[in-house]
Design a protein around this motif. Structure first.
Motif, PDB file in Angstrom:
ATOM      1  N   VAL A 124      67.977  43.855  64.538  1.00 40.25           N
ATOM      2  CA  VAL A 124      67.175  44.215  65.702  1.00 40.25           C
ATOM      3  C   VAL A 124      66.422  42.972  66.150  1.00 40.25           C
ATOM      4  N   ILE A 144      63.550  41.710  68.322  1.00 39.49           N
ATOM      5  CA  ILE A 144      62.368  42.268  68.971  1.00 39.49           C
ATOM      6  C   ILE A 144      61.634  41.172  69.740  1.00 39.49           C
ATOM      7  N   ARG A 200      60.809  43.386  76.353  1.00 44.71           N
ATOM      8  CA  ARG A 200      60.013  43.955  77.442  1.00 44.71           C
ATOM      9  C   ARG A 200      60.092  43.023  78.644  1.00 44.71           C
ATOM     10  N   GLN A 222      68.963  44.450  70.926  1.00 42.97           N
ATOM     11  CA  GLN A 222      67.921  43.604  71.505  1.00 42.97           C
ATOM     12  C   GLN A 222      66.866  44.459  72.190  1.00 42.97           C
ATOM     13  N   ILE A 223      65.607  44.254  71.819  1.00 42.18           N
ATOM     14  CA  ILE A 223      64.489  44.952  72.435  1.00 42.18           C
ATOM     15  C   ILE A 223      63.605  43.904  73.086  1.00 42.18           C
TER      16      ILE A 223
END
Length: 213
Positions: free
Chosen positions: A170, A172, A208, A205-206
């Motif tokens: 992951v 982040i 914002r 993929q996270i």
């Protein structure tokens, strides 16, 4: 101590100011941040009539001081719970600060770029790919520091690629802006392509952003 975490560009700009180098005069068109860091060191060594290596060491010490940053207790409590829910087996970061260790007090082990990516049972290894602020000399910031990462049998590159290949990863808050991480990710997707996958090895993929796509 900084009250906020600085971006890579802000970090270099502040470090240059500490060294007495005019950041606005550094050529930044079409070059990456490692090249800009090298240019800062060259400008500083020319200004003081000193050795480039000494200027690079001073830059790294300024970077270490500028990354002595931790979120307040309220934010630590919130994000510590998020990490606990994720329950990661390992963490790899390109950051120099020890914020993650501050969220995992007593449950993590910080590792530098010259350490092996391993830890004892029950402890989460936090591998600082580009170095830790507590050891300024191992910080990877200038172009010549990055060159060593691309040696044919360089442990960090091989280990990073294999870890991504053999695990569910992951990402982040990371925009894949670092070339050696991109290289490892590409390598992990193109090794043993014909082999049947018997385990999960997804990359999620996270990130914002105001304009997601």
């Amino acid at each position: 101590m900084m009250k906020i975490a600085l971006s890579w560009e802000e970090l270099l700009e502040q470090a240059a100011k500490k060294l007495g180098v005019r950041y606005e005069e550094i050529d930044k068109v079409g070059v990456g941040y490692p090249d800009i860091a090298s240019a800062i060191c060259k400008a500083h060594s020319n200004a003081v009539a000193g050795k480039y290596e000494s200027s690079l060491s001073k830059l790294k010490r300024e970077i270490a001081a500028l990354t002595a940053w931790y979120p307040d207790q309220r934010k630590r409590d919130i994000f510590a719970n998020y990490l606990q829910d994720l329950c990661p087996a390992w963490i790899i970061t390109t950051n120099y600060d020890l914020v993650i260790e501050g969220l995992l007090t007593g449950r993590s082990m910080p590792l530098g770029p010259n350490d092996s990516l391993s830890s004892r049972k029950g402890i989460i290894p936090v591998f600082h790919l580009h170095g830790r602020r507590t050891n300024p000399e191992e910080i990877i910031i200038a172009q010549e520091d990055y060159v060593t990462l691309f040696r044919p049998t360089e442990y960090r590159q091989i280990k990073l690629a294999l870890t991504i290949k053999e695990s569910t990863t992951v990402l982040i808050g990371y925009g894949l802006g670092d070339v050696n991480v991109l290289t490892a990710l590409d390598w992990s997707r193109n090794v043993f392509k014909a082999a049947e996958t018997t385990y999960q090895s997804d990359v999620i993929q996270i990130l914002r952003t105001e304009s997601p796509n």
